[in-house]
Design an enzyme around this catalytic site. Structure first.
Site, PDB file in Angstrom:
ATOM      1  N   ASP A 142       0.834  -1.199   0.000  1.00 12.82           N
ATOM      2  CA  ASP A 142       0.000   0.000   0.000  1.00 12.82           C
ATOM      3  C   ASP A 142       0.876   1.259   0.000  1.00 12.82           C
ATOM      4  O   ASP A 142       1.695   1.458   0.901  1.00 12.82           O
ATOM      5  CB  ASP A 142      -0.880  -0.064   1.267  1.00 12.82           C
ATOM      6  CG  ASP A 142      -2.005   0.939   1.248  1.00 12.82           C
ATOM      7  OD1 ASP A 142      -2.072   1.760   0.316  1.00 12.82           O
ATOM      8  OD2 ASP A 142      -2.820   0.907   2.194  1.00 12.82           O
ATOM      9  N   GLY A 188      -5.150   3.830  -7.759  1.00 13.86           N
ATOM     10  CA  GLY A 188      -5.302   4.218  -9.169  1.00 13.86           C
ATOM     11  C   GLY A 188      -4.346   5.308  -9.615  1.00 13.86           C
ATOM     12  O   GLY A 188      -4.400   5.755 -10.761  1.00 13.86           O
ATOM     13  N   ASP A 209     -10.493   4.196  -1.080  1.00 14.44           N
ATOM     14  CA  ASP A 209     -11.110   3.135  -0.263  1.00 14.44           C
ATOM     15  C   ASP A 209     -12.619   3.021  -0.435  1.00 14.44           C
ATOM     16  O   ASP A 209     -13.346   4.022  -0.392  1.00 14.44           O
ATOM     17  CB  ASP A 209     -10.830   3.389   1.220  1.00 14.44           C
ATOM     18  CG  ASP A 209      -9.368   3.212   1.550  1.00 14.44           C
ATOM     19  OD1 ASP A 209      -8.537   3.209   0.620  1.00 14.44           O
ATOM     20  OD2 ASP A 209      -9.066   3.079   2.743  1.00 14.44           O
TER      21      ASP A 209
HETATM   22  C1  GAL Z   1      -5.575   2.268   2.898  1.00 13.12           C
HETATM   23  C2  GAL Z   1      -6.016   1.121   2.011  1.00 13.12           C
HETATM   24  C3  GAL Z   1      -6.986   0.282   2.799  1.00 13.12           C
HETATM   25  C4  GAL Z   1      -6.297  -0.236   4.045  1.00 13.12           C
HETATM   26  C5  GAL Z   1      -5.706   0.916   4.857  1.00 13.12           C
HETATM   27  C6  GAL Z   1      -4.848   0.418   5.999  1.00 13.12           C
HETATM   28  O1  GAL Z   1      -4.673   3.053   2.203  1.00 13.12           O
HETATM   29  O2  GAL Z   1      -6.613   1.632   0.847  1.00 13.12           O
HETATM   30  O3  GAL Z   1      -7.486  -0.781   2.009  1.00 13.12           O
HETATM   31  O4  GAL Z   1      -5.293  -1.135   3.654  1.00 13.12           O
HETATM   32  O5  GAL Z   1      -4.911   1.737   4.043  1.00 13.12           O
HETATM   33  O6  GAL Z   1      -4.257   1.446   6.733  1.00 13.12           O
END
Ligand code: GAL
Length: 388
Positions: A142, A188, A209
């Site tokens: 991420d 994206g 999200d």
């Molecule tokens: C966001 C991600 C989520 C989750 C979260 C955890 O950036 O899109 O799906 O993983 O971080 O902190």
């Protein structure tokens, strides 16, 4: 005497066929949408238990993925250790594997994850080796704090930085010799669908999200429009994890709409609810074999929205047997009737039809057939005669 230990997954790095890791969209469960960063070892074990007991594992859900919140501190050698909520990661992976399931974990190419835990920056190879030693089969990677290093750069430079960061982790995973599904998460940015496969991603998030409400489901599905050509066996557009069974998904009709869209999109199906407290309705939505078969169709061609008339949307996907899977979506908070223009769908009329949610053959239909579509609900059909 030199003694060498060979683990079954210790193939040579070059022997890993990245595309074969996800011939069809990955299916599993991830902790984030329900447990957030509070997730514990016990939550993961309960999820694995429930995946099997509910019939979801038998239906194809295989990956049990710990999202953000498992990380502790690095030791003097730089190795990452889990925090106190995860006393023994290898034992947890063994438990998940013992159920016939696969084990997944989460990190970031930046110094911190989105929830502020330690990321992998500067420790990519070491972290990949740690994951392999625990028995990790899936990594969600991420972007998070890596974005800070991109500030002020041109779009081209930012994209090059993301590509390099994701490629580095893919190479590090491959170097362990363990086959590990690689899930890119960068919302994206930089048109990731254009280069996600090139850097070894098996799936890539295409949006910010998802949230547990109808608008978010429709928004994320709509944001896949035009991205069909970038996905296929081994590399998938990820419309984000499922919200089915979470608070905010107020009716089975909404849940069926969510599932129908993800199946028509050939999206990964990563459940995100508390499996140990799931209702029978939710379980039925998650495990409908005919709907899951559309998602997992071996042709791997994502569908798209082919028509919109006011609140009615028609989505369609061509399947390997030559039939078409079709979703009639009613976005109005009142039931509506709708017809299908078979000619516009490239189908001859009349056409054999089957209702996939109801498991019911509808006989041969023509374009005058009227479908009742529930409020915020869906009718999902398979149209045509199988050419197999
Ligand atoms: C966001 C991600 C989520 C989750 C979260 C955890 O950036 O899109 O799906 O993983 O971080 O902190």
């Amino acid at each position: 005497m030199v003694c060498s230990l060979i683990w079954p997954w210790m193939a040579t790095a070059s022997s890993i066929d990245e595309a074969s890791l996800a011939r069809t969209p990955p299916m599993g469960w991830n902790s984030w949408n329900h447990f957030g960063a509070d997730v514990t070892d016990a939550d993961i074990r309960h999820a694995a238990d429930a995946l099997v007991a509910s019939g979801m594992a038998a239906a194809g859900y295989r990956y049990v993925i710990i999202d953000d919140g498992w990380q502790g501190q690095r030791d003097a050698q730089g190795a990452m250790h889990p925090n106190a909520k995860f006393p023994d990661m290898k034992a947890l992976a063994d438990y998940v594997h013992g159920k016939g399931l696969k084990f997944g974990i989460y990190s970031s190419p930046g110094p911190q994850t989105c929830a502020g835990y330690g990321g992998s920056l500067g420790h990519e190879a070491q972290d990949a080796r740690t994951y392999a030693s625990w028995g990790v089969d899936y990594l969600k990677y991420d972007l998070c704090s890596f974005r800070r290093s991109m500030d002020g750069q041109s779009d081209t430079a930012q994209t090059a930085m993301m590509k390099a960061a994701y490629r580095l982790m893919r190479q590090s995973l491959d170097a362990t010799g363990r086959p590990i599904v690689f899930a890119l998460c960068n919302y994206g940015w930089g048109r990731v669908w254009e280069w996600g496969a090139e850097v070894g991603g098996n799936l890539w998030r295409t949006t910010d999200d998802i949230q547990p409400n109808y608008e978010s489901i429709l928004f994320n599905a709509g944001a896949q429009q035009g991205l069909e050509r970038f996905a296929g066996p081994g590399h998938w557009n990820d419309a984000d994890m499922l919200e089915i069974g979470n608070k905010g998904m107020d009716s089975p009709d909404m849940e069926r709409t969510h599932m129908t869209l993800w199946a028509l999109l050939a999206a990964p199906l990563i459940a995100g609810n508390d499996l140990s407290k799931m209702s029978a309705d939710t379980r039925d939505v998650l495990t409908n074999a005919e709907v899951l078969a559309v998602d997992q169709d071996v042709r791997g061609t994502p569908g798209r929205r082919v028509m919109q008339e006011g609140p009615i949307q028609i989505w369609a996907r061509t399947l390997a047997d030559g039939t078409q899977a079709v979703g009639i979506i009613n976005t109005l908070n009142h039931s509506l009737t709708a017809k299908l223009d078979l000619h516009a769908l490239g189908l001859s009329s009349p056409v054999p039809a089957r209702d996939l949610w109801q498991h019911r053959d509808l006989g041969s239909l023509d374009s005058k057939h009227v479908f009742d579509v529930p409020s915020l609900g869906v009718v999902m059909l398979k149209l045509g005669a199988s050419k197999r």
